[in-house]
Design a protein around this motif. Structure first.
Motif, PDB file in Angstrom:
ATOM      1  N   UNK B  33    -101.872 -30.525 -38.982  1.00 37.40           N
ATOM      2  CA  UNK B  33    -102.726 -31.384 -39.811  1.00 37.40           C
ATOM      3  C   UNK B  33    -102.669 -30.968 -41.292  1.00 37.40           C
ATOM      4  N   UNK B  34    -102.556 -29.659 -41.550  1.00 31.22           N
ATOM      5  CA  UNK B  34    -102.503 -29.223 -42.947  1.00 31.22           C
ATOM      6  C   UNK B  34    -101.167 -29.583 -43.593  1.00 31.22           C
ATOM      7  N   UNK B  37    -101.327 -32.949 -45.143  1.00 28.65           N
ATOM      8  CA  UNK B  37    -102.007 -32.946 -46.446  1.00 28.65           C
ATOM      9  C   UNK B  37    -101.106 -32.316 -47.511  1.00 28.65           C
ATOM     10  N   UNK B  38    -100.448 -31.215 -47.144  1.00 24.58           N
ATOM     11  CA  UNK B  38     -99.552 -30.541 -48.096  1.00 24.58           C
ATOM     12  C   UNK B  38     -98.471 -31.507 -48.582  1.00 24.58           C
ATOM     13  N   UNK B  40     -98.551 -34.808 -48.619  1.00 24.53           N
ATOM     14  CA  UNK B  40     -99.159 -35.857 -49.438  1.00 24.53           C
ATOM     15  C   UNK B  40     -99.390 -35.363 -50.878  1.00 24.53           C
ATOM     16  N   UNK B  41     -99.895 -34.130 -51.005  1.00 29.54           N
ATOM     17  CA  UNK B  41    -100.151 -33.556 -52.340  1.00 29.54           C
ATOM     18  C   UNK B  41     -98.826 -33.349 -53.089  1.00 29.54           C
ATOM     19  N   UNK B  53    -102.709 -39.348 -46.094  1.00 26.50           N
ATOM     20  CA  UNK B  53    -102.510 -38.561 -44.880  1.00 26.50           C
ATOM     21  C   UNK B  53    -102.262 -39.482 -43.685  1.00 26.50           C
TER      22      UNK B  53
END
Lengths: 321, 76
Positions: B33-34, B37-38, B40-41, B53
């Protein structure tokens, strides 16, 4: 300027294996998402006040007692609503009478406390100040929540500040601080045992705010990020801190961390890491050091200092009575 | 997959190179899940493109993810 550092951890250690015995999670899940393998937990044995006293005492334990003239305790987990933790800590340290107060700014609390203590010194209220970050964050998660229980540990860290000049080692650069109440719900606990956290949004805000504040803090003292010898990020989660270091283009070898051994200790995180790294040689006199934190609020901050030679510290001494 | 995405997955997200094939699912490639996000950033920072996400989670394979990124970058 910083002229002393200390830390305290409760003796009871909770490993990932201890957690997997009672929660539906695995060591691999915890390590891959957080970098944490164990954390220290105070339980019923040690209060936030106890941890703060122990960390503060370590900074003063260099022979003669030091004349500390102010005390700020950053904590999100005080032992009671009222009164504040700091006056009790001061009294237990033999410092009854000095100005002493608590400050709450989540995991950024230590940087907020540094800024206000430096302000007390600049204002002439005190010549020396103790800044303590102390938290028992292990009390916040719902004990059944497998996603948040593994993240948190208990502990305390402290630094001593004294009046000095900007060109001395140990002098703090401007402390860049910020907050954003529109994100108040992303990390919240209306009572112990009821923490709620939105991990994805917290990650996004944390890397953005810590990266931006770090650039601002470095620029404020004329440093390029390539000049930074040691990045000391709030130890929330190794995935967040590694991401911040990459955003800042600071190589892994220049990033200090201890989240694997202590978890997220809130306001204690940065001074605890400074104390450990100064003690084990990862942080040496002359290192250009960048501190940054992010936490509930939302709150964030960053500042710089050149790490001082603490063996040369000269502080006003207090006569023994 | 384009070299840009492969490079991000290997060097930034530290995913295992031998699992990064066009028809691999995100799960198979090692995304958690992280990592979503990583990514996407990183895409917002490097290419100025906004991929949420959930957009990333919804793609079936890395090949589809690559197509989504290429399409966004070309502004179509």
């Amino acid at each position: 300027m910083v002229c002393g550092v200390g830390a305290a951890l409760p003796p009871y250690i909770v490993s990932n294996a201890d957690l997997t015995a009672r929660l539906d999670t695995t060591d691999e899940w915890i390590r891959s998402r957080t970098g944490i393998t164990r954390r220290h937990v105070a339980g019923a044995d040690l209060s936030t006040t106890d941890l703060a006293v122990r960390a503060a005492a370590q900074t003063l334990d260099d022979g003669e007692p030091v004349m500390v003239e102010a005390l700020v305790v950053a904590t999100t987990t005080p032992d009671r609503c009222c009164p504040a933790t700091a006056p009790a800590v001061a009294t237990r340290l033999g410092l009854t009478g000095i100005p002493a107060y608590d400050l709450a700014a989540g995991c950024t609390g230590f940087l907020y406390a540094l800024a206000t203590a430096a302000g007390l010194i600049a204002a002439g209220t005190a010549r020396t100040a103790l800044v303590v970050g102390a938290d028992r964050l292990a009390t916040l998660p719902d004990p059944e929540d497998r996603t948040t229980v593994p993240l948190f540990g208990d502990g305390a860290g402290a630094v001593v500040l004294r009046r000095g000049s900007a060109d001395e080692a140990g002098a703090l650069g401007p402390v860049m601080l910020g907050s954003d109440g529109t994100g108040a719900d992303l990390i919240r606990a209306f009572r112990p045992g009821a923490l709620r956290m939105n991990g994805s949004d917290v990650f996004r805000h944390a890397v953005d705010r810590m990266s931006t504040a770090s650039r601002q803090a470095a620029t404020a003292v004329g440093w390029e990020l390539a000049d930074v010898d040691r990045l000391v990020p709030h130890q929330a989660n190794s995935r967040i801190t590694s991401f911040v270091a990459r955003q800042l283009d600071i190589p892994d070898g220049r990033q200090l961390g201890n989240v694997d051994e202590v978890g997220n200790t809130g306001a204690a995180s940065i001074p605890l890491l400074l104390a450990q790294a100064a003690s084990d040689g990862r942080l040496k006199p002359g290192h250009r050091t960048l501190l940054t934190a992010f936490g509930a609020g939302l709150s964030w901050g960053a500042t710089t200092l050149t790490w001082p030679d603490l063996s040369l510290t000269r502080l006003p001494k207090r006569s023994r009575t | 997959m384009t070299g840009d995405l492969t490079s991000i997955l290997i060097h930034d997200l530290k995913l295992p190179a031998d699992r990064l094939t066009d028809d691999a699912s995100l799960d198979h490639a090692g995304f958690d899940s992280l990592a979503v996000v990583e990514l996407s950033v990183l895409l917002a920072d490097r290419y100025g493109i906004d991929i949420s996400d959930s957009d990333i989670k919804d793609v079936a394979t890395l090949g589809r993810l690559d197509l989504l990124i290429t399409t966004k970058r070309s502004g179509r």
